[in-house]
Enzyme design. Structure first.
Site, PDB file in Angstrom:
ATOM      1  N   GLY A  43      32.819  -5.595  33.918  1.00  0.00           N
ATOM      2  CA  GLY A  43      33.096  -5.199  32.539  1.00  0.00           C
ATOM      3  C   GLY A  43      34.558  -4.949  32.229  1.00  0.00           C
ATOM      4  O   GLY A  43      35.198  -5.751  31.551  1.00  0.00           O
ATOM      5  N   ASP A  44      35.126  -3.861  32.745  1.00  0.00           N
ATOM      6  CA  ASP A  44      36.489  -3.472  32.376  1.00  0.00           C
ATOM      7  C   ASP A  44      37.502  -3.998  33.389  1.00  0.00           C
ATOM      8  O   ASP A  44      38.191  -3.233  34.071  1.00  0.00           O
ATOM      9  CB  ASP A  44      36.583  -1.952  32.255  1.00  0.00           C
ATOM     10  CG  ASP A  44      37.851  -1.505  31.531  1.00  0.00           C
ATOM     11  OD1 ASP A  44      38.499  -2.343  30.887  1.00  0.00           O
ATOM     12  OD2 ASP A  44      38.184  -0.314  31.614  1.00  0.00           O
ATOM     13  N   LEU A  45      37.590  -5.320  33.472  1.00  0.00           N
ATOM     14  CA  LEU A  45      38.509  -5.941  34.422  1.00  0.00           C
ATOM     15  C   LEU A  45      39.903  -6.016  33.807  1.00  0.00           C
ATOM     16  O   LEU A  45      40.091  -6.585  32.734  1.00  0.00           O
ATOM     17  CB  LEU A  45      38.021  -7.349  34.777  1.00  0.00           C
ATOM     18  CG  LEU A  45      38.790  -8.080  35.879  1.00  0.00           C
ATOM     19  CD1 LEU A  45      38.616  -7.361  37.218  1.00  0.00           C
ATOM     20  CD2 LEU A  45      38.334  -9.525  36.005  1.00  0.00           C
ATOM     21  N   THR A  77      38.508  -3.381  27.944  1.00  0.00           N
ATOM     22  CA  THR A  77      39.858  -3.302  27.400  1.00  0.00           C
ATOM     23  C   THR A  77      40.073  -4.529  26.530  1.00  0.00           C
ATOM     24  O   THR A  77      39.807  -5.650  26.968  1.00  0.00           O
ATOM     25  CB  THR A  77      40.900  -3.247  28.538  1.00  0.00           C
ATOM     26  OG1 THR A  77      40.637  -2.095  29.354  1.00  0.00           O
ATOM     27  CG2 THR A  77      42.318  -3.162  27.980  1.00  0.00           C
TER      28      THR A  77
END
Length: 209
Positions: A43-45, A77
């Site tokens: 998800g938040d890579l 992000t």
């Protein structure tokens, strides 16, 4: 919580050089592939969530955005989110992380160009085509061009599939790898040649006189 040794991906690449992008990228895709096989999406890579230690070992940190495949991604992000680029939904699947990986690669190698692209357009006009155009005109992204465009267009079904494509890219000769073959500076080669000539001259002088 265990201690993870390393530095953020973008700092590591800037310090060690872009040649490391090939190895580090493969190891990161393999980490993501393990998650996908287990039924999860990271998800938040982003660069700050990828730590790289000596010899290019990769660890993911901040698993707060990990989401079960099929659910809505709960933490992301904007720059690395395909919804931000009007490139797809925020439903967690393998292509979501692969798209984020492609944006991460663009950000690490072409940060200024990506920042300019984000700043210049209206949100509703953002598109994959803008990103592809950036990749096409970038010299730094040249060795990764075909792979990155496939990732942006969702042509890899998950990180495992993307890792296989990355390995195939690594097997082909590229300008990035050709530059890596010669690590001896030209000035050092020239200095060696001059020293050999001087040595021959001294030997000749010693034999004659």
């Amino acid at each position: 919580m265990r201690y993870v040794r390393g530095e953020a991906l973008h700092h590591f690449i800037r310090r060690q050089g872009t040649d490391w992008t090939l190895l580090v990228g493969l190891r990161l895709l393999q980490k993501l592939a393990q998650l996908h096989q287990a039924g999860w999406v990271f998800g938040d890579l982003k660069p700050q969530n990828v730590l790289v230690s000596d010899y290019g070992q990769v660890e993911l940190i901040d698993y707060g955005g990990v989401t079960s495949i099929g659910r809505s991604v709960k933490q992301f992000t904007e720059w690395y989110d395909r919804g931000f680029w009007n490139a797809g939904s925020r439903t967690a699947d393998g292509t979501y992380d692969v798209f984020a990986f492609a944006l991460l690669l663009i950000h690490v190698l072409e940060a200024d160009a990506l920042k300019a692209l984000v700043a210049e357009g209206l949100p509703q006009l953002r598109s994959v085509n803008q990103l592809v155009a950036l990749v096409e005109r970038s010299e730094r992204l040249g060795p990764f061009r075909n792979w990155t465009n496939q990732a942006l267009r969702g042509q890899f079904r998950d990180a495992g599939h993307a890792a296989q494509g990355w390995k195939e890219m690594m097997a082909r000769p590229t300008p990035l790898r050709r530059r890596s073959k010669s690590t001896t500076p030209r000035w050092l080669k020239n200095a060696f040649a001059v020293s050999v000539i001087l040595l021959i001259g001294v030997l000749i002088y010693a034999l004659l006189f």
